[in-house]
Design a protein around this motif. Structure first.
Motif, PDB file in Angstrom:
ATOM      1  N   ARG A 162     -11.291  19.595  -5.213  1.00 49.99           N
ATOM      2  CA  ARG A 162     -11.397  18.668  -4.080  1.00 49.99           C
ATOM      3  C   ARG A 162     -10.360  17.552  -4.155  1.00 49.99           C
ATOM      4  O   ARG A 162      -9.986  16.986  -3.131  1.00 49.99           O
ATOM      5  CB  ARG A 162     -12.800  18.085  -4.007  1.00 49.99           C
ATOM      6  CG  ARG A 162     -13.755  18.947  -3.208  1.00 49.99           C
ATOM      7  CD  ARG A 162     -15.045  18.228  -2.912  1.00 49.99           C
ATOM      8  NE  ARG A 162     -16.094  18.450  -3.900  1.00 49.99           N
ATOM      9  CZ  ARG A 162     -16.710  19.605  -4.115  1.00 49.99           C
ATOM     10  NH1 ARG A 162     -16.374  20.663  -3.422  1.00 49.99           N
ATOM     11  NH2 ARG A 162     -17.649  19.721  -5.016  1.00 49.99           N
ATOM     12  N   GLN A 163      -9.886  17.246  -5.336  1.00 54.87           N
ATOM     13  CA  GLN A 163      -8.875  16.199  -5.490  1.00 54.87           C
ATOM     14  C   GLN A 163      -7.569  16.578  -4.785  1.00 54.87           C
ATOM     15  O   GLN A 163      -6.780  15.706  -4.422  1.00 54.87           O
ATOM     16  CB  GLN A 163      -8.601  15.919  -6.976  1.00 54.87           C
ATOM     17  CG  GLN A 163      -9.797  15.352  -7.716  1.00 54.87           C
ATOM     18  CD  GLN A 163     -10.261  14.039  -7.123  1.00 54.87           C
ATOM     19  OE1 GLN A 163      -9.466  13.136  -6.896  1.00 54.87           O
ATOM     20  NE2 GLN A 163     -11.554  13.943  -6.846  1.00 54.87           N
ATOM     21  N   LEU A 164      -7.369  17.841  -4.573  1.00 54.75           N
ATOM     22  CA  LEU A 164      -6.179  18.299  -3.837  1.00 54.75           C
ATOM     23  C   LEU A 164      -6.295  18.020  -2.345  1.00 54.75           C
ATOM     24  O   LEU A 164      -5.306  18.005  -1.626  1.00 54.75           O
ATOM     25  CB  LEU A 164      -5.972  19.801  -4.026  1.00 54.75           C
ATOM     26  CG  LEU A 164      -5.540  20.268  -5.394  1.00 54.75           C
ATOM     27  CD1 LEU A 164      -5.597  21.786  -5.455  1.00 54.75           C
ATOM     28  CD2 LEU A 164      -4.136  19.777  -5.703  1.00 54.75           C
ATOM     29  N   PHE A 165      -7.530  17.842  -1.885  1.00 57.45           N
ATOM     30  CA  PHE A 165      -7.794  17.706  -0.456  1.00 57.45           C
ATOM     31  C   PHE A 165      -8.637  16.456  -0.173  1.00 57.45           C
ATOM     32  O   PHE A 165      -9.735  16.562   0.365  1.00 57.45           O
ATOM     33  CB  PHE A 165      -8.542  18.940   0.064  1.00 57.45           C
ATOM     34  CG  PHE A 165      -7.889  20.234  -0.291  1.00 57.45           C
ATOM     35  CD1 PHE A 165      -6.826  20.714   0.453  1.00 57.45           C
ATOM     36  CD2 PHE A 165      -8.340  20.973  -1.379  1.00 57.45           C
ATOM     37  CE1 PHE A 165      -6.223  21.915   0.119  1.00 57.45           C
ATOM     38  CE2 PHE A 165      -7.732  22.182  -1.717  1.00 57.45           C
ATOM     39  CZ  PHE A 165      -6.677  22.642  -0.964  1.00 57.45           C
ATOM     40  N   PRO A 224     -12.367  21.499   1.472  1.00 56.64           N
ATOM     41  CA  PRO A 224     -11.557  22.695   1.218  1.00 56.64           C
ATOM     42  C   PRO A 224     -12.141  23.903   1.931  1.00 56.64           C
ATOM     43  O   PRO A 224     -13.350  24.007   2.113  1.00 56.64           O
ATOM     44  CB  PRO A 224     -11.639  22.889  -0.301  1.00 56.64           C
ATOM     45  CG  PRO A 224     -12.113  21.584  -0.840  1.00 56.64           C
ATOM     46  CD  PRO A 224     -12.919  20.942   0.250  1.00 56.64           C
ATOM     47  N   GLU A 225     -11.270  24.812   2.334  1.00 57.79           N
ATOM     48  CA  GLU A 225     -11.709  26.014   3.038  1.00 57.79           C
ATOM     49  C   GLU A 225     -12.444  26.980   2.115  1.00 57.79           C
ATOM     50  O   GLU A 225     -13.375  27.636   2.522  1.00 57.79           O
ATOM     51  CB  GLU A 225     -10.508  26.709   3.663  1.00 57.79           C
ATOM     52  CG  GLU A 225      -9.882  25.909   4.780  1.00 57.79           C
ATOM     53  CD  GLU A 225      -8.654  26.599   5.333  1.00 57.79           C
ATOM     54  OE1 GLU A 225      -8.533  27.829   5.173  1.00 57.79           O
ATOM     55  OE2 GLU A 225      -7.823  25.910   5.924  1.00 57.79           O
ATOM     56  N   ARG A 226     -11.993  27.104   0.881  1.00 56.47           N
ATOM     57  CA  ARG A 226     -12.582  28.065  -0.056  1.00 56.47           C
ATOM     58  C   ARG A 226     -12.753  27.412  -1.413  1.00 56.47           C
ATOM     59  O   ARG A 226     -11.884  26.719  -1.881  1.00 56.47           O
ATOM     60  CB  ARG A 226     -11.689  29.280  -0.230  1.00 56.47           C
ATOM     61  CG  ARG A 226     -11.457  30.020   1.056  1.00 56.47           C
ATOM     62  CD  ARG A 226     -11.613  31.492   0.784  1.00 56.47           C
ATOM     63  NE  ARG A 226     -11.337  32.226   1.978  1.00 56.47           N
ATOM     64  CZ  ARG A 226     -12.285  32.776   2.711  1.00 56.47           C
ATOM     65  NH1 ARG A 226     -13.518  32.695   2.360  1.00 56.47           N
ATOM     66  NH2 ARG A 226     -11.970  33.443   3.782  1.00 56.47           N
TER      67      ARG A 226
END
Length: 117
Positions: free
Chosen positions: A106-109, A114-116
């Motif tokens: 989740r830190q990426l988004f 996140p979608e997946r």
């Protein structure tokens, strides 16, 4: 080559989920293509060795064997404490991040689901 490694490569490369029968069809198709190339080269007078035994075995791969290969992959992922797993959804099999690593992903988004996972 092992069927499980081939299945893994296909799942990694595919953006969409893949049904077990589709994976089996892709594998069988690749073997048929290799045999066609070998036959064409042979007809052109080129010296062509027979297909390797491991490839010939894959010419009859079934969806049940694909599912067994996926189980093998998941067992190895679990044993090696990998951050992902292969799950079957209505549209087929796909690699997913394990739930326990979701907070890191989740830190990426930030601010977005996140979608997946």
């Amino acid at each position: 080559m092992h069927l499980s490694a081939i299945v893994e490569a296909l799942l990694i490369a595919s953006h969409d989920p893949l049904a077990a029968e589709e994976i089996a069809r892709l594998v069988r198709s690749r073997v048929a293509e290799a045999e066609d190339v070998r036959m064409r080269e042979s007809e052109e007078g080129k010296e062509t060795p027979p297909l390797p035994d491991w490839l010939v075995v894959l010419s009859a791969v079934s969806s049940e064997q694909v599912v067994a290969a996926i189980a093998e992959l998941n067992a190895a992922y679990l044993e090696n404490r990998r951050a992902f797993t292969v799950l079957e959804r209505p549209k087929g099999w796909k690699l997913y991040t394990r739930v326990e690593y979701g907070d890191f992903v989740r830190q990426l988004f930030p601010g977005r689901k996140p979608e997946r996972m």
